[in-house]
Design a protein around this motif. Structure first.
Motif, PDB file in Angstrom:
ATOM      1  N   GLY A 178      -7.730   5.475  79.969  1.00  0.00           N
ATOM      2  CA  GLY A 178      -7.930   6.867  80.357  1.00  0.00           C
ATOM      3  C   GLY A 178      -9.395   7.190  80.570  1.00  0.00           C
ATOM      4  N   THR A 179     -10.242   6.698  79.682  1.00  0.00           N
ATOM      5  CA  THR A 179     -11.687   6.892  79.818  1.00  0.00           C
ATOM      6  C   THR A 179     -12.188   6.308  81.130  1.00  0.00           C
ATOM      7  N   GLN A 180     -11.715   5.116  81.452  1.00  0.00           N
ATOM      8  CA  GLN A 180     -12.125   4.447  82.689  1.00  0.00           C
ATOM      9  C   GLN A 180     -11.719   5.262  83.922  1.00  0.00           C
ATOM     10  N   GLN A 181     -10.494   5.754  83.945  1.00  0.00           N
ATOM     11  CA  GLN A 181     -10.005   6.437  85.137  1.00  0.00           C
ATOM     12  C   GLN A 181     -10.538   7.856  85.270  1.00  0.00           C
ATOM     13  N   LEU A 182     -10.838   8.496  84.143  1.00  0.00           N
ATOM     14  CA  LEU A 182     -11.405   9.836  84.198  1.00  0.00           C
ATOM     15  C   LEU A 182     -12.916   9.805  84.448  1.00  0.00           C
ATOM     16  N   GLY A 183     -13.528   8.679  84.129  1.00  0.00           N
ATOM     17  CA  GLY A 183     -14.981   8.596  84.287  1.00  0.00           C
ATOM     18  C   GLY A 183     -15.719   9.432  83.271  1.00  0.00           C
ATOM     19  N   ALA A 184     -15.095   9.681  82.123  1.00  0.00           N
ATOM     20  CA  ALA A 184     -15.719  10.484  81.072  1.00  0.00           C
ATOM     21  C   ALA A 184     -15.465   9.811  79.728  1.00  0.00           C
ATOM     22  N   GLY A 185     -16.493   9.770  78.899  1.00  0.00           N
ATOM     23  CA  GLY A 185     -16.362   9.119  77.607  1.00  0.00           C
ATOM     24  C   GLY A 185     -17.053   7.769  77.600  1.00  0.00           C
ATOM     25  N   HIS A 186     -17.067   7.156  76.435  1.00  0.00           N
ATOM     26  CA  HIS A 186     -17.813   5.910  76.262  1.00  0.00           C
ATOM     27  C   HIS A 186     -16.923   4.687  76.138  1.00  0.00           C
ATOM     28  N   LEU A 187     -15.733   4.857  75.572  1.00  0.00           N
ATOM     29  CA  LEU A 187     -14.902   3.699  75.236  1.00  0.00           C
ATOM     30  C   LEU A 187     -14.076   3.238  76.441  1.00  0.00           C
ATOM     31  N   THR A 188     -14.729   2.563  77.372  1.00  0.00           N
ATOM     32  CA  THR A 188     -14.036   1.957  78.502  1.00  0.00           C
ATOM     33  C   THR A 188     -13.433   0.622  78.060  1.00  0.00           C
ATOM     34  N   PRO A 189     -12.552   0.023  78.870  1.00  0.00           N
ATOM     35  CA  PRO A 189     -12.036  -1.295  78.503  1.00  0.00           C
ATOM     36  C   PRO A 189     -13.131  -2.327  78.281  1.00  0.00           C
ATOM     37  N   GLU A 190     -14.204  -2.233  79.069  1.00  0.00           N
ATOM     38  CA  GLU A 190     -15.294  -3.190  78.909  1.00  0.00           C
ATOM     39  C   GLU A 190     -15.963  -3.058  77.540  1.00  0.00           C
ATOM     40  N   VAL A 191     -16.195  -1.814  77.118  1.00  0.00           N
ATOM     41  CA  VAL A 191     -16.807  -1.581  75.803  1.00  0.00           C
ATOM     42  C   VAL A 191     -15.846  -1.995  74.704  1.00  0.00           C
ATOM     43  N   LEU A 192     -14.574  -1.662  74.878  1.00  0.00           N
ATOM     44  CA  LEU A 192     -13.573  -2.015  73.871  1.00  0.00           C
ATOM     45  C   LEU A 192     -13.520  -3.514  73.658  1.00  0.00           C
ATOM     46  N   VAL A 193     -13.437  -4.262  74.753  1.00  0.00           N
ATOM     47  CA  VAL A 193     -13.290  -5.714  74.657  1.00  0.00           C
ATOM     48  C   VAL A 193     -14.589  -6.385  74.251  1.00  0.00           C
ATOM     49  N   GLY A 194     -15.699  -5.906  74.792  1.00  0.00           N
ATOM     50  CA  GLY A 194     -16.967  -6.567  74.546  1.00  0.00           C
ATOM     51  C   GLY A 194     -17.574  -6.277  73.190  1.00  0.00           C
ATOM     52  N   ASP A 195     -17.151  -5.173  72.578  1.00  0.00           N
ATOM     53  CA  ASP A 195     -17.820  -4.781  71.338  1.00  0.00           C
ATOM     54  C   ASP A 195     -16.837  -4.467  70.212  1.00  0.00           C
ATOM     55  N   LEU A 196     -15.995  -3.467  70.413  1.00  0.00           N
ATOM     56  CA  LEU A 196     -15.200  -2.934  69.313  1.00  0.00           C
ATOM     57  C   LEU A 196     -14.016  -3.814  68.918  1.00  0.00           C
ATOM     58  N   LEU A 197     -13.265  -4.299  69.888  1.00  0.00           N
ATOM     59  CA  LEU A 197     -12.032  -5.016  69.570  1.00  0.00           C
ATOM     60  C   LEU A 197     -12.254  -6.276  68.728  1.00  0.00           C
ATOM     61  N   PRO A 198     -13.216  -7.135  69.079  1.00  0.00           N
ATOM     62  CA  PRO A 198     -13.446  -8.310  68.223  1.00  0.00           C
ATOM     63  C   PRO A 198     -13.774  -7.933  66.782  1.00  0.00           C
ATOM     64  N   GLN A 199     -14.579  -6.873  66.612  1.00  0.00           N
ATOM     65  CA  GLN A 199     -14.927  -6.437  65.263  1.00  0.00           C
ATOM     66  C   GLN A 199     -13.705  -5.921  64.515  1.00  0.00           C
TER      67      GLN A 199
END
Length: 210
Positions: A178-199
């Protein structure tokens, strides 16, 4: 084999192919237009068929919508499992999660829109709610088995029940779409996968007991 049987086989294949093409084309239609605004003409136009072909295979726009949603969910899960299957034994690491989400990139936005439409329909309509919950239950069951498999390949196990872990991670993934498609917010799939999800996977799991 009788002549009638010989003639019936191609007819059945043609019917199956027609249904499959209509459902496949419908996924893009429902991703682009709200469910309530989609017409039979929209669906047959996208698939290159006539209204007669539609009504000889389906009873309603809703039936096609549910089938399209289910198909997209299966495609997502199958694609992730394919990447896991193709990873050589012993070579799946936290960094491999990038490959899983890269495989989902072409599918995720379309699935997200259909999921949102189905969610809204289910909230407002009791019959749709029953269908939606049945699909969610099946989807979540497969997601739980997938996450268990991924953690197993990482040599880890969840510290809480796998159902809660799976639901939480899927909620984050949906939010990121939703963040990616709305263009608003910080938690895009790239941020999720690259940073948050592994942690999160490490924080919510532990080394597998012997």
């Amino acid at each position: 084999m009788s002549a009638s049987t010989t003639e019936a086989a191609p007819a059945r294949r043609s019917r199956v192919n027609t249904r499959a093409r209509l459902v496949e084309a419908a996924a893009d239609v429902f991703a682009d237009k709200p469910f309530g605004a989609v017409t039979v003409d929209d669906l047959v136009g996208a698939a290159g068929f006539t209204r007669g072909a539609f009504y000889s295979n389906f009873s309603s726009v809703r039936e096609v919508f549910v089938l399209a949603y289910a198909q997209q969910s299966v495609l997502m899960l199958d694609e992730v499992n394919r990447v896991v299957d193709d990873t050589p034994e012993g070579e799946f690491h936290l960094s491999s999660i990038d490959q899983l989400f890269a495989a989902l990139e072409p599918l995720g936005p379309r699935w997200f829109r259909l999921h949102q439409e189905f969610t809204l329909l289910a909230v407002r309509d009791e019959e749709a709610r029953s269908l939606f919950l049945a699909h969610v239950e099946e989807f979540e069951g497969r997601m739980q088995r997938l996450f268990e498999r991924i953690l197993g390949l990482l040599g880890r196990e969840p510290i809480s029940d796998i159902a809660s872990l799976s639901e939480a991670l899927m909620a984050l993934y949906q939010h990121s779409l939703g963040t990616q498609q709305l263009g608003a917010g910080h938690l895009t799939p790239e941020v999720l996968v690259g940073d948050l999800l592994p942690q999160l996977l490490i924080a919510l799991s532990r080394p597998r007991s012997a």
